[in-house]
Enzyme design. Structure first.
Site, PDB file in Angstrom:
ATOM      1  N   ASP A 160       6.085  -2.521   1.530  1.00  0.00           N
ATOM      2  CA  ASP A 160       6.016  -1.066   1.683  1.00  0.00           C
ATOM      3  C   ASP A 160       6.794  -0.541   2.885  1.00  0.00           C
ATOM      4  OD1 ASP A 160       4.312  -1.468   3.891  1.00  0.00           O
ATOM      5  OD2 ASP A 160       3.093   0.269   3.351  1.00  0.00           O
ATOM      6  N   GLU A 161       7.721  -1.340   3.428  1.00  0.00           N
ATOM      7  CA  GLU A 161       8.493  -0.790   4.548  1.00  0.00           C
ATOM      8  C   GLU A 161       9.940  -1.249   4.554  1.00  0.00           C
ATOM      9  OE1 GLU A 161       7.536  -2.246   8.598  1.00  0.00           O
ATOM     10  OE2 GLU A 161       5.924  -3.328   7.600  1.00  0.00           O
ATOM     11  N   ASP A 214       7.634   3.666   6.196  1.00  0.00           N
ATOM     12  CA  ASP A 214       6.430   2.882   5.851  1.00  0.00           C
ATOM     13  C   ASP A 214       5.582   3.717   4.893  1.00  0.00           C
ATOM     14  OD1 ASP A 214       4.249   0.742   7.739  1.00  0.00           O
ATOM     15  OD2 ASP A 214       3.788   1.759   5.860  1.00  0.00           O
TER      16      ASP A 214
HETATM   17  P1  TTP Z   1       0.426  -1.423   5.793  1.00  0.00           P
HETATM   18  O1  TTP Z   1       1.689  -0.613   5.746  1.00  0.00           O
HETATM   19  O2  TTP Z   1       0.071  -2.107   7.060  1.00  0.00           O
HETATM   20  O3  TTP Z   1      -0.812  -0.498   5.437  1.00  0.00           O
HETATM   21  P2  TTP Z   1      -0.935   0.668   4.380  1.00  0.00           P
HETATM   22  O4  TTP Z   1       0.357   1.000   3.735  1.00  0.00           O
HETATM   23  O5  TTP Z   1      -2.037   0.338   3.425  1.00  0.00           O
HETATM   24  O6  TTP Z   1      -1.450   1.868   5.269  1.00  0.00           O
HETATM   25  P3  TTP Z   1      -0.631   2.787   6.280  1.00  0.00           P
HETATM   26  O7  TTP Z   1      -0.791   4.188   5.762  1.00  0.00           O
HETATM   27  O8  TTP Z   1      -1.329   2.578   7.591  1.00  0.00           O
HETATM   28  O9  TTP Z   1       0.768   2.308   6.281  1.00  0.00           O
HETATM   29  O10 TTP Z   1       0.455  -2.515   4.666  1.00  0.00           O
HETATM   30  C1  TTP Z   1       1.088  -2.349   3.404  1.00  0.00           C
HETATM   31  C2  TTP Z   1       0.295  -2.994   2.284  1.00  0.00           C
HETATM   32  O11 TTP Z   1       0.133  -4.376   2.559  1.00  0.00           O
HETATM   33  C3  TTP Z   1      -1.106  -2.437   2.125  1.00  0.00           C
HETATM   34  O12 TTP Z   1      -1.145  -1.280   1.305  1.00  0.00           O
HETATM   35  C4  TTP Z   1      -1.844  -3.595   1.553  1.00  0.00           C
HETATM   36  C5  TTP Z   1      -1.150  -4.814   2.103  1.00  0.00           C
HETATM   37  N1  TTP Z   1      -1.950  -5.393   3.214  1.00  0.00           N
HETATM   38  C6  TTP Z   1      -2.861  -6.417   2.932  1.00  0.00           C
HETATM   39  O13 TTP Z   1      -2.963  -6.839   1.781  1.00  0.00           O
HETATM   40  N2  TTP Z   1      -3.622  -6.924   3.952  1.00  0.00           N
HETATM   41  C7  TTP Z   1      -3.542  -6.464   5.238  1.00  0.00           C
HETATM   42  O14 TTP Z   1      -4.254  -6.946   6.139  1.00  0.00           O
HETATM   43  C8  TTP Z   1      -2.594  -5.416   5.534  1.00  0.00           C
HETATM   44  C9  TTP Z   1      -2.463  -4.861   6.933  1.00  0.00           C
HETATM   45  C10 TTP Z   1      -1.835  -4.909   4.489  1.00  0.00           C
HETATM   46 MG    MG Z   2       2.093   1.316   4.864  1.00  0.00          MG
END
Ligand code: TTP
Ligand code: MG
Length: 368
Positions: A112-113, A12
């Site tokens: 992103d995962e 992730d």
């Molecule tokens: P996530 O992997 O949940 O969050 P992240 O990568 O920003 O942070 P982390 O370090 O905790 O992994 O989500 C991936 C992307 O999806 C995030 O960068 C932006 C988008 N996203 C939204 O647009 N709205 C949301 O509510 C969430 C949770 C994510």
């Molecule tokens: Mg993330």
């Protein structure tokens, strides 16, 4: 039916949208960075898509209304940016392509995962998986400039939950014998498919943690939630998840990437490495009963730039020699176009076909 031991990674990317904005403009580093989805109704309306870890320290997270984020960051020199989805997608594609080179199979689960099956290439050794993860992290950091967090576990369920434990830039390993103690204290909503309503319902039944759920009578879970969900809750809380890592869509491929003993422009030397990689790839797609239609090569040059080339065959093939011939041709042509020495090489096959019907498993209903 006994299932074979597996090692699955969940990768992730850290604070993804905001991290990419920092990559594009390094001057942002150290400041609170907020990427927001502006609804357009008023200048201020909309919500936070994500924020960097500096902004998170002030309570600014995904979903927070932008006007509140502004308040919380007043006087902190924050940077607010609109979502540039296309750009993030481009970087995401590059990263996924790189990650694919480290996996027996890769299933992208979001922008992103991704889940990576690494059982074969690590001979199911957790130590080897940890080394592989470090290599992967270093390569993505060097070539793209991005960090990510990883969960290493015996199945997708455990890998996913583990990936969240040490963010950012963390690695969390949960071995089979540790699954129970790892899951036990977590709240039930750590499980995929347990939302607010289910949490409330379970609380009424006296179930708060995964340990509570795992000990609850499965028959009564089935009576309350129906057969599919009841059985799923029982199995998941006991750390059981047999869902395979599905390669899906266009990007589906099987490949290998490796470093040459020395930097070179010698085609035969390169092909020795490629031959060994083809042996591994061959074993993998044969086991899965796949035919391929595309052959691709990748070369990382001494300046760390990555080049890839691919070729579509006239008809699907199943043998090794076709990959070898196509890879050789592609490298020969590529070498004629550059003067630079090559440091790492890889080969992959894609465009699979197979007749086998793939049963849709329970957790895929949740991961839409
Ligand atoms: P996530 O992997 O949940 O969050 P992240 O990568 O920003 O942070 P982390 O370090 O905790 O992994 O989500 C991936 C992307 O999806 C995030 O960068 C932006 C988008 N996203 C939204 O647009 N709205 C949301 O509510 C969430 C949770 C994510
Ligand atoms: Mg993330």
């Amino acid at each position: 039916m006994p299932t074979q031991a597996r090692i699955i990674l969940l990768v992730d990317l850290d604070y993804f949208f905001a991290q990419i904005e920092e990559l594009r403009n390094p001057a942002l580093k150290g400041k609170p960075v907020v990427v927001g989805m502006y609804s357009g109704r008023t200048e201020e309306s909309g919500a936070v898509s994500t924020s960097n870890y500096t902004a998170r320290k002030f309570g600014v997270k995904s979903g927070l209304p932008l006007f509140q984020a502004k308040k919380r960051l007043e006087g902190k020199d924050p940077v607010f940016l609109p979502v540039d989805y296309e750009y993030y997608q481009k970087i995401s594609d590059k990263i996924m392509t790189m990650l694919r080179g480290y996996a027996d199979a890769l299933e992208q689960a979001g922008i992103d995962e991704a889940y990576l099956e690494v059982t074969q290439r690590t001979q199911c050794s957790y130590e080897k998986a940890q080394v592989l993860v470090q290599e992967m992290k270093q390569a993505v950091k060097e070539q793209i400039g991005v960090t990510f967090s990883v969960g290493i576990g015996p199945n997708k369920l455990v890998a996913k939950i583990a990936s969240d434990m040490h963010k950012p830039d963390g690695v969390t390993t949960v071995r089979p014998q540790e699954v129970q103690s790892f899951l036990s204290p977590l709240p039930v909503d750590s499980l995929l498919g347990v939302g607010k309503k289910t949490v409330a319902k379970m609380a009424e039944m006296g179930i708060k943690t995964i340990a509570d759920l795992s000990k609850y009578d499965v028959q009564r879970l089935v009576e309350t939630f129906g057969r599919t969900l009841g059985v799923y809750f029982h199995q998941a809380s006991n750390g059981i998840d047999n869902e395979p890592v599905h390669e899906a869509g266009e990007a589906e491929s099987i490949g290998r990437m490796g470093t040459l003993k020395e930097n070179t422009r010698d085609l035969d030397f390169i092909m020795q490495k490629i031959d060994a990689q083809i042996d591994e790839i061959y074993q993998e797609f044969t086991q899965k009963g796949l035919s391929y239609r595309q052959v691709g090569i990748a070369a990382v040059m001494i300046n760390l730039s990555t080049k890839s080339r691919s070729k579509t065959l006239e008809k699907p093939a199943k043998d090794k020699e076709t990959i070898r011939k196509a890879a050789r041709e592609l490298f020969e042509k590529y070498l004629s176009e550059t003067d630079m020495e090559i440091r790492r090489v890889g080969v992959r096959v894609a465009g699979f076909s197979k007749d086998e019907y793939r049963q849709k498993q329970l957790t895929s209903f949740f991961s839409t």
